[in-house]
Scaffold this active site. Structure first.
Site, PDB file in Angstrom:
ATOM      1  N   ASP A 199       0.864  -1.193   0.000  1.00  0.00           N
ATOM      2  CA  ASP A 199       0.000   0.000   0.000  1.00  0.00           C
ATOM      3  C   ASP A 199       0.891   1.231   0.000  1.00  0.00           C
ATOM      4  OD1 ASP A 199      -2.306   1.819   0.508  1.00  0.00           O
ATOM      5  OD2 ASP A 199      -3.342   0.016   1.165  1.00  0.00           O
ATOM      6  N   GLY A 225       4.640   1.051  -1.672  1.00  0.00           N
ATOM      7  CA  GLY A 225       4.717   1.344  -3.104  1.00  0.00           C
ATOM      8  C   GLY A 225       3.414   1.892  -3.626  1.00  0.00           C
ATOM      9  N   PHE A 227       0.787   1.216  -6.870  1.00  0.00           N
ATOM     10  CA  PHE A 227       0.554   0.308  -7.997  1.00  0.00           C
ATOM     11  C   PHE A 227       0.449   1.046  -9.326  1.00  0.00           C
ATOM     12  CE2 PHE A 227      -3.662  -0.247  -5.516  1.00  0.00           C
ATOM     13  CZ  PHE A 227      -4.289   0.852  -6.090  1.00  0.00           C
ATOM     14  N   HIS A 245     -12.565  -1.636  -8.306  1.00  0.00           N
ATOM     15  CA  HIS A 245     -13.742  -0.766  -8.446  1.00  0.00           C
ATOM     16  C   HIS A 245     -13.424   0.718  -8.218  1.00  0.00           C
ATOM     17  CE1 HIS A 245     -15.566  -0.684  -4.065  1.00  0.00           C
ATOM     18  NE2 HIS A 245     -14.303  -0.349  -4.065  1.00  0.00           N
TER      19      HIS A 245
HETATM   20  C1  LIG Z   1     -10.990   0.794  -1.044  1.00  0.00           C
HETATM   21  S1  LIG Z   1      -9.515   0.486  -0.181  1.00  0.00           S
HETATM   22  C2  LIG Z   1      -9.529  -1.290  -0.087  1.00  0.00           C
HETATM   23  C3  LIG Z   1      -8.757  -1.833   1.084  1.00  0.00           C
HETATM   24  C4  LIG Z   1      -8.730  -3.353   1.247  1.00  0.00           C
HETATM   25  N1  LIG Z   1      -8.187  -4.035   0.110  1.00  0.00           N
HETATM   26  C5  LIG Z   1     -10.116  -3.878   1.555  1.00  0.00           C
HETATM   27  O1  LIG Z   1     -10.848  -4.231   0.648  1.00  0.00           O
HETATM   28  O2  LIG Z   1     -10.469  -3.900   2.730  1.00  0.00           O
HETATM   29  C6  LIG Z   1      -8.292   0.830  -1.387  1.00  0.00           C
HETATM   30  C7  LIG Z   1      -6.870   0.657  -0.897  1.00  0.00           C
HETATM   31  O3  LIG Z   1      -5.980   0.931  -1.997  1.00  0.00           O
HETATM   32  C8  LIG Z   1      -4.901   1.696  -1.501  1.00  0.00           C
HETATM   33  N2  LIG Z   1      -4.301   2.465  -2.597  1.00  0.00           N
HETATM   34  C9  LIG Z   1      -4.808   3.562  -3.194  1.00  0.00           C
HETATM   35  N3  LIG Z   1      -3.965   4.011  -4.139  1.00  0.00           N
HETATM   36  C10 LIG Z   1      -2.915   3.166  -4.137  1.00  0.00           C
HETATM   37  C11 LIG Z   1      -1.720   3.089  -4.893  1.00  0.00           C
HETATM   38  N4  LIG Z   1      -1.462   3.975  -5.851  1.00  0.00           N
HETATM   39  N5  LIG Z   1      -0.857   2.079  -4.639  1.00  0.00           N
HETATM   40  C12 LIG Z   1      -1.115   1.166  -3.663  1.00  0.00           C
HETATM   41  N6  LIG Z   1      -2.240   1.185  -2.918  1.00  0.00           N
HETATM   42  C13 LIG Z   1      -3.129   2.173  -3.154  1.00  0.00           C
HETATM   43  C14 LIG Z   1      -5.542   2.579  -0.456  1.00  0.00           C
HETATM   44  O4  LIG Z   1      -4.579   3.163   0.417  1.00  0.00           O
HETATM   45  C15 LIG Z   1      -6.490   1.598   0.216  1.00  0.00           C
HETATM   46  O5  LIG Z   1      -5.876   0.883   1.254  1.00  0.00           O
END
Ligand SMILES: C[S@@+](CC[C@H](N)C(=O)[O-])C[C@H]1O[C@@H](n2cnc3c(N)ncnc32)[C@H](O)[C@@H]1O
Length: 336
Positions: A199, A225, A227, A245
């Site tokens: 994350d 990192g 993504f 989503h």
């Molecule tokens: C909607 S949350 C989902 C969290 C978890 N997977 C769940 O379903 O309980 C989206 C996650 O993606 C992470 N995120 C957002 N942009 C990101 C990026 N560029 N690289 C890595 N993680 C990212 C956010 O910090 C967050 O923890």
């Protein structure tokens, strides 16, 4: 017009926010946590929660009528469900997502009509940027969001722990892991698994604290990192929950390609979301979640299992299938 038609179901839905906000305020006030200690009469419960006496009795009795509390001999107590899931002192607590609904989404959904007219988010990102950048600069909101993710993902995580053949794999990384509820649930259920979460930097302390609370720091580690700019960490299994989503179609495809690149031959990608049914007419939660993405993101939307399987095959996976998890949630599993 049929003579048996009544407006009851229309009114029930139209006034639904009354019941919803009553529950959200009860969670905010810690009502279920208080009643988990012992059943209480109305006066004592109102005193402990700091409530004015004018609304207290109607508030408590509304929760009885809504099926969230019981009342026996003048004393209120939790139902088996509210006791298990809404007592903050229990590890099964899922109220984090309701705390976030109360503090953020309840207000933002007031601008749904504007979102439908403009196609623009109505949250912290209304003036530009993306939600996660906005949350990163506000540690309190970030923590609340990450705890909310645990609330919404824990039931799916436990179902995933039971339904996927984990004995065939040794390592797992949850991509966009938030607090780490999924890797923690998987590691607790399967002592041979190691791995962790990936994350953005601001999430690290929230993840590490949660993992340490479950005494799993030797088996689960945080990978920093983005993504968008970095490759994904390598593991036998990658998980993406409520990630696809958040993003538009081109970004979804890019993320699936990155997952494919990071997996070994035979490795698995598990994508879980409230996957919409193929006819787009039954999974109301999944469809409303997609509207929630309209409120929360610039291009995100929810999708059907068939959509996801199609994108997975385009990304190069040799096979992909959908399996139901629990309630509105399903997982799409792809094998490289
Ligand atoms: C909607 S949350 C989902 C969290 C978890 N997977 C769940 O379903 O309980 C989206 C996650 O993606 C992470 N995120 C957002 N942009 C990101 C990026 N560029 N690289 C890595 N993680 C990212 C956010 O910090 C967050 O923890």
């Amino acid at each position: 017009m049929s003579s048996t038609a009544t407006p009851e179901s229309i009114f029930q839905l139209g006034f639904g926010f009354w019941g919803s906000k009553t529950l959200l305020s009860a969670v905010e006030l810690g009502l279920f946590t208080e009643l988990a200690k012992a059943p209480l009469g109305a006066d004592e419960l109102a005193r402990r929660l700091g409530l004015h006496k004018r609304g207290a009795l109607d508030f408590f009795d509304s929760l009885v009528a809504l099926g969230m509390l019981k009342r026996e001999g003048g004393k209120y107590s939790n139902t088996p469900e509210t006791d298990l899931y809404l007592d903050r002192a229990k590890p099964s607590y899922v109220g984090g997502i309701l705390d976030m609904c109360n503090a953020r989404l309840y207000g933002f959904w007031g601008s749904l009509t504007e979102a439908l007219r403009t196609g623009q988010p109505q949250n912290e990102a209304k003036q530009g940027g993306n939600l996660f950048d906005a949350l990163s600069s506000d540690p309190k909101r970030l923590r609340q969001f990450m705890e909310a993710m645990s609330g919404v993902s824990l039931p799916a995580a436990n179902a995933m722990a039971a339904k996927f053949p984990w004995r065939n794999y040794k390592t797992v990384i949850d991509v966009g892991c938030a607090q780490g509820a999924v890797p923690v649930a998987l590691a607790l259920a399967h002592p041979h698994l190691t791995g962790g979460g990936f994350d953005i930097p601001a999430v690290r302390p929230v993840f590490e604290e949660y993992v340490a609370r479950h005494k799993l720091q030797d088996r689960l580690r945080f990978h920093v990192g983005s993504f968008f700019t970095d490759p994904l960490p390598e593991a036998d299994v990658l998980v993406m929950g409520h990630i696809l989503h958040d993003w538009d179609l081109a970004e979804k495809r890019m993320l699936l390609k990155k997952a494919h690149a990071a997996l070994p031959r035979g490795g698995a990608l598990i994508v879980y979301d409230a996957l919409i049914d193929v006819e787009r007419s039954r999974n109301a939660f999944g469809l409303l979640m997609s509207l929630n993405m309209l409120i929360e993101t610039r291009g995100g939307f929810d999708y059907t299992g068939a959509d996801c399987v199609g994108w997975m095959k385009e990304a190069g996976f040799r096979e992909a299938r959908v399996e139901h998890l629990l309630g509105p949630d399903s997982m799409a599993i792809a094998i490289k």
